[in-house]
Design a protein around this motif. Sequence first.
Motif, PDB file in Angstrom:
ATOM      1  N   LEU A   1       0.912 -15.595  98.235  1.00 13.35           N
ATOM      2  CA  LEU A   1       2.075 -16.189  97.576  1.00 13.35           C
ATOM      3  C   LEU A   1       2.825 -15.160  96.727  1.00 13.35           C
ATOM      4  O   LEU A   1       4.060 -15.187  96.667  1.00 13.35           O
ATOM      5  CB  LEU A   1       1.640 -17.372  96.709  1.00 13.35           C
ATOM      6  CG  LEU A   1       1.148 -18.604  97.466  1.00 13.35           C
ATOM      7  CD1 LEU A   1       0.532 -19.613  96.515  1.00 13.35           C
ATOM      8  CD2 LEU A   1       2.286 -19.221  98.266  1.00 13.35           C
ATOM      9  N   LEU A   2       2.094 -14.282  96.071  1.00 11.13           N
ATOM     10  CA  LEU A   2       2.753 -13.237  95.264  1.00 11.13           C
ATOM     11  C   LEU A   2       3.573 -12.298  96.140  1.00 11.13           C
ATOM     12  O   LEU A   2       4.621 -11.808  95.722  1.00 11.13           O
ATOM     13  CB  LEU A   2       1.721 -12.449  94.460  1.00 11.13           C
ATOM     14  CG  LEU A   2       1.136 -13.177  93.255  1.00 11.13           C
ATOM     15  CD1 LEU A   2      -0.028 -12.381  92.670  1.00 11.13           C
ATOM     16  CD2 LEU A   2       2.202 -13.435  92.200  1.00 11.13           C
ATOM     17  N   ALA A   3       3.102 -12.052  97.366  1.00 13.70           N
ATOM     18  CA  ALA A   3       3.844 -11.182  98.278  1.00 13.70           C
ATOM     19  C   ALA A   3       5.116 -11.858  98.791  1.00 13.70           C
ATOM     20  O   ALA A   3       6.101 -11.194  99.085  1.00 13.70           O
ATOM     21  CB  ALA A   3       2.953 -10.787  99.455  1.00 13.70           C
ATOM     22  N   ASP A   4       5.085 -13.197  98.878  1.00 13.26           N
ATOM     23  CA  ASP A   4       6.210 -13.943  99.448  1.00 13.26           C
ATOM     24  C   ASP A   4       7.103 -14.610  98.412  1.00 13.26           C
ATOM     25  O   ASP A   4       8.187 -15.070  98.748  1.00 13.26           O
ATOM     26  CB  ASP A   4       5.694 -15.043 100.385  1.00 13.26           C
ATOM     27  CG  ASP A   4       4.963 -14.468 101.580  1.00 13.26           C
ATOM     28  OD1 ASP A   4       5.174 -13.294 101.891  1.00 13.26           O
ATOM     29  OD2 ASP A   4       4.167 -15.211 102.185  1.00 13.26           O
ATOM     30  N   THR A   5       6.669 -14.694  97.173  1.00 12.49           N
ATOM     31  CA  THR A   5       7.382 -15.456  96.159  1.00 12.49           C
ATOM     32  C   THR A   5       8.091 -14.521  95.190  1.00 12.49           C
ATOM     33  O   THR A   5       7.536 -13.519  94.777  1.00 12.49           O
ATOM     34  CB  THR A   5       6.398 -16.349  95.373  1.00 12.49           C
ATOM     35  OG1 THR A   5       5.717 -17.177  96.304  1.00 12.49           O
ATOM     36  CG2 THR A   5       7.115 -17.220  94.377  1.00 12.49           C
ATOM     37  N   VAL A   6       9.295 -14.881  94.840  1.00 10.97           N
ATOM     38  CA  VAL A   6      10.054 -14.085  93.881  1.00 10.97           C
ATOM     39  C   VAL A   6       9.434 -14.200  92.496  1.00 10.97           C
ATOM     40  O   VAL A   6       9.296 -13.209  91.789  1.00 10.97           O
ATOM     41  CB  VAL A   6      11.531 -14.529  93.859  1.00 10.97           C
ATOM     42  CG1 VAL A   6      12.314 -13.760  92.818  1.00 10.97           C
ATOM     43  CG2 VAL A   6      12.153 -14.376  95.233  1.00 10.97           C
ATOM     44  N   ARG A   7       9.027 -15.398  92.118  1.00  8.28           N
ATOM     45  CA  ARG A   7       8.502 -15.631  90.773  1.00  8.28           C
ATOM     46  C   ARG A   7       6.979 -15.748  90.800  1.00  8.28           C
ATOM     47  O   ARG A   7       6.437 -16.654  91.426  1.00  8.28           O
ATOM     48  CB  ARG A   7       9.099 -16.904  90.203  1.00  8.28           C
ATOM     49  CG  ARG A   7      10.598 -16.783  89.974  1.00  8.28           C
ATOM     50  CD  ARG A   7      11.231 -18.065  89.496  1.00  8.28           C
ATOM     51  NE  ARG A   7      10.371 -18.792  88.569  1.00  8.28           N
ATOM     52  CZ  ARG A   7      10.533 -20.057  88.270  1.00  8.28           C
ATOM     53  NH1 ARG A   7      11.505 -20.753  88.808  1.00  8.28           N
ATOM     54  NH2 ARG A   7       9.729 -20.657  87.416  1.00  8.28           N
ATOM     55  N   PRO A   8       6.286 -14.856  90.107  1.00 12.04           N
ATOM     56  CA  PRO A   8       4.823 -14.955  90.035  1.00 12.04           C
ATOM     57  C   PRO A   8       4.357 -16.296  89.460  1.00 12.04           C
ATOM     58  O   PRO A   8       3.326 -16.826  89.854  1.00 12.04           O
ATOM     59  CB  PRO A   8       4.425 -13.800  89.120  1.00 12.04           C
ATOM     60  CG  PRO A   8       5.545 -12.837  89.215  1.00 12.04           C
ATOM     61  CD  PRO A   8       6.779 -13.662  89.445  1.00 12.04           C
ATOM     62  N   GLU A   9       5.144 -16.856  88.552  1.00  6.66           N
ATOM     63  CA  GLU A   9       4.809 -18.146  87.949  1.00  6.66           C
ATOM     64  C   GLU A   9       4.604 -19.213  89.022  1.00  6.66           C
ATOM     65  O   GLU A   9       3.650 -20.001  88.970  1.00  6.66           O
ATOM     66  CB  GLU A   9       5.935 -18.555  87.005  1.00  6.66           C
ATOM     67  CG  GLU A   9       5.815 -19.917  86.402  1.00  6.66           C
ATOM     68  CD  GLU A   9       7.049 -20.257  85.562  1.00  6.66           C
ATOM     69  OE1 GLU A   9       7.287 -21.454  85.408  1.00  6.66           O
ATOM     70  OE2 GLU A   9       7.741 -19.352  85.080  1.00  6.66           O
ATOM     71  N   THR A  10       5.461 -19.216  90.021  1.00 11.24           N
ATOM     72  CA  THR A  10       5.367 -20.191  91.109  1.00 11.24           C
ATOM     73  C   THR A  10       4.098 -19.979  91.921  1.00 11.24           C
ATOM     74  O   THR A  10       3.441 -20.943  92.317  1.00 11.24           O
ATOM     75  CB  THR A  10       6.608 -20.075  92.024  1.00 11.24           C
ATOM     76  OG1 THR A  10       7.776 -20.238  91.225  1.00 11.24           O
ATOM     77  CG2 THR A  10       6.587 -21.111  93.127  1.00 11.24           C
ATOM     78  N   ALA A  11       3.743 -18.725  92.158  1.00 17.38           N
ATOM     79  CA  ALA A  11       2.526 -18.422  92.920  1.00 17.38           C
ATOM     80  C   ALA A  11       1.288 -18.911  92.180  1.00 17.38           C
ATOM     81  O   ALA A  11       0.381 -19.510  92.781  1.00 17.38           O
ATOM     82  CB  ALA A  11       2.438 -16.921  93.184  1.00 17.38           C
ATOM     83  N   PHE A  12       1.231 -18.667  90.885  1.00 20.18           N
ATOM     84  CA  PHE A  12       0.082 -19.109  90.100  1.00 20.18           C
ATOM     85  C   PHE A  12       0.015 -20.633  90.032  1.00 20.18           C
ATOM     86  O   PHE A  12      -1.057 -21.227  90.145  1.00 20.18           O
ATOM     87  CB  PHE A  12       0.119 -18.498  88.696  1.00 20.18           C
ATOM     88  CG  PHE A  12      -0.403 -17.090  88.652  1.00 20.18           C
ATOM     89  CD1 PHE A  12      -1.755 -16.830  88.514  1.00 20.18           C
ATOM     90  CD2 PHE A  12       0.473 -16.020  88.757  1.00 20.18           C
ATOM     91  CE1 PHE A  12      -2.241 -15.544  88.475  1.00 20.18           C
ATOM     92  CE2 PHE A  12      -0.001 -14.718  88.723  1.00 20.18           C
ATOM     93  CZ  PHE A  12      -1.360 -14.472  88.586  1.00 20.18           C
ATOM     94  N   GLN A  13       1.163 -21.275  89.850  1.00 20.69           N
ATOM     95  CA  GLN A  13       1.179 -22.735  89.794  1.00 20.69           C
ATOM     96  C   GLN A  13       0.686 -23.341  91.105  1.00 20.69           C
ATOM     97  O   GLN A  13      -0.089 -24.296  91.104  1.00 20.69           O
ATOM     98  CB  GLN A  13       2.585 -23.231  89.462  1.00 20.69           C
ATOM     99  CG  GLN A  13       2.990 -22.953  88.028  1.00 20.69           C
ATOM    100  CD  GLN A  13       4.457 -23.271  87.762  1.00 20.69           C
ATOM    101  OE1 GLN A  13       5.279 -23.294  88.665  1.00 20.69           O
ATOM    102  NE2 GLN A  13       4.776 -23.499  86.506  1.00 20.69           N
ATOM    103  N   ALA A  14       1.114 -22.784  92.224  1.00 23.18           N
ATOM    104  CA  ALA A  14       0.683 -23.301  93.529  1.00 23.18           C
ATOM    105  C   ALA A  14      -0.822 -23.091  93.726  1.00 23.18           C
ATOM    106  O   ALA A  14      -1.522 -23.979  94.228  1.00 23.18           O
ATOM    107  CB  ALA A  14       1.463 -22.617  94.646  1.00 23.18           C
ATOM    108  N   THR A  15      -1.318 -21.941  93.324  1.00 22.29           N
ATOM    109  CA  THR A  15      -2.756 -21.665  93.471  1.00 22.29           C
ATOM    110  C   THR A  15      -3.580 -22.614  92.619  1.00 22.29           C
ATOM    111  O   THR A  15      -4.597 -23.164  93.082  1.00 22.29           O
ATOM    112  CB  THR A  15      -3.061 -20.201  93.110  1.00 22.29           C
ATOM    113  OG1 THR A  15      -2.276 -19.344  93.958  1.00 22.29           O
ATOM    114  CG2 THR A  15      -4.534 -19.878  93.307  1.00 22.29           C
ATOM    115  N   PHE A  16      -3.150 -22.841  91.380  1.00 24.33           N
ATOM    116  CA  PHE A  16      -3.869 -23.794  90.535  1.00 24.33           C
ATOM    117  C   PHE A  16      -3.716 -25.225  91.056  1.00 24.33           C
ATOM    118  O   PHE A  16      -4.600 -26.062  90.858  1.00 24.33           O
ATOM    119  CB  PHE A  16      -3.427 -23.684  89.071  1.00 24.33           C
ATOM    120  CG  PHE A  16      -4.093 -22.551  88.356  1.00 24.33           C
ATOM    121  CD1 PHE A  16      -5.450 -22.593  88.076  1.00 24.33           C
ATOM    122  CD2 PHE A  16      -3.372 -21.434  87.969  1.00 24.33           C
ATOM    123  CE1 PHE A  16      -6.079 -21.546  87.417  1.00 24.33           C
ATOM    124  CE2 PHE A  16      -3.985 -20.385  87.315  1.00 24.33           C
ATOM    125  CZ  PHE A  16      -5.351 -20.437  87.035  1.00 24.33           C
ATOM    126  N   GLY A  17      -2.608 -25.503  91.736  1.00 21.63           N
ATOM    127  CA  GLY A  17      -2.462 -26.804  92.383  1.00 21.63           C
ATOM    128  C   GLY A  17      -3.520 -27.004  93.455  1.00 21.63           C
ATOM    129  O   GLY A  17      -4.128 -28.068  93.561  1.00 21.63           O
TER     130      GLY A  17
END
Length: 132
Positions: free
Chosen positions: A85-101
């Motif tokens: 997700l970090l490689a594909d996402t502009v915002r790291p915040e979104t990647a972390f939120q999805a992973t914790f989801g």
Amino acid sequence: GGLFVGAAATAPFVLAGPDTSPALLAAAMFVRGLGLGAAMVPMLATAYRGLPSDRVPRASSALNVTQRLGAAVGTAALALLLASLLADTVRPETAFQATFGWMTGLTAAAMVPAMFLPSTRPDLSGGPRSGA
């Protein structure tokens, strides 16, 4: 109960952003640990239930290995998801939120098999159970 608490305590991480209080996240992690710890006791008790005393050491080793492998595989899978997700996402915040989801969902999914754990203690006395 413990798995529900663990899943619910992960919610602040799903909603976390740059302005989220570290104290809130620390408290959530503490509550998550309490919930998962509370869930482990009945699960382990069920695993040993009805086992002859001479088999407990071997069962203990097998459960220990299973827990360690599961933790390692789960951690690796979530780390791989986060990296992707970090490689594909502009915002790291979104990647972390999805992973914790995903972490929240997996914890909640563990409630399904937990519902099938026996809810009564075995009668070890060999006599008739009271109230039966």
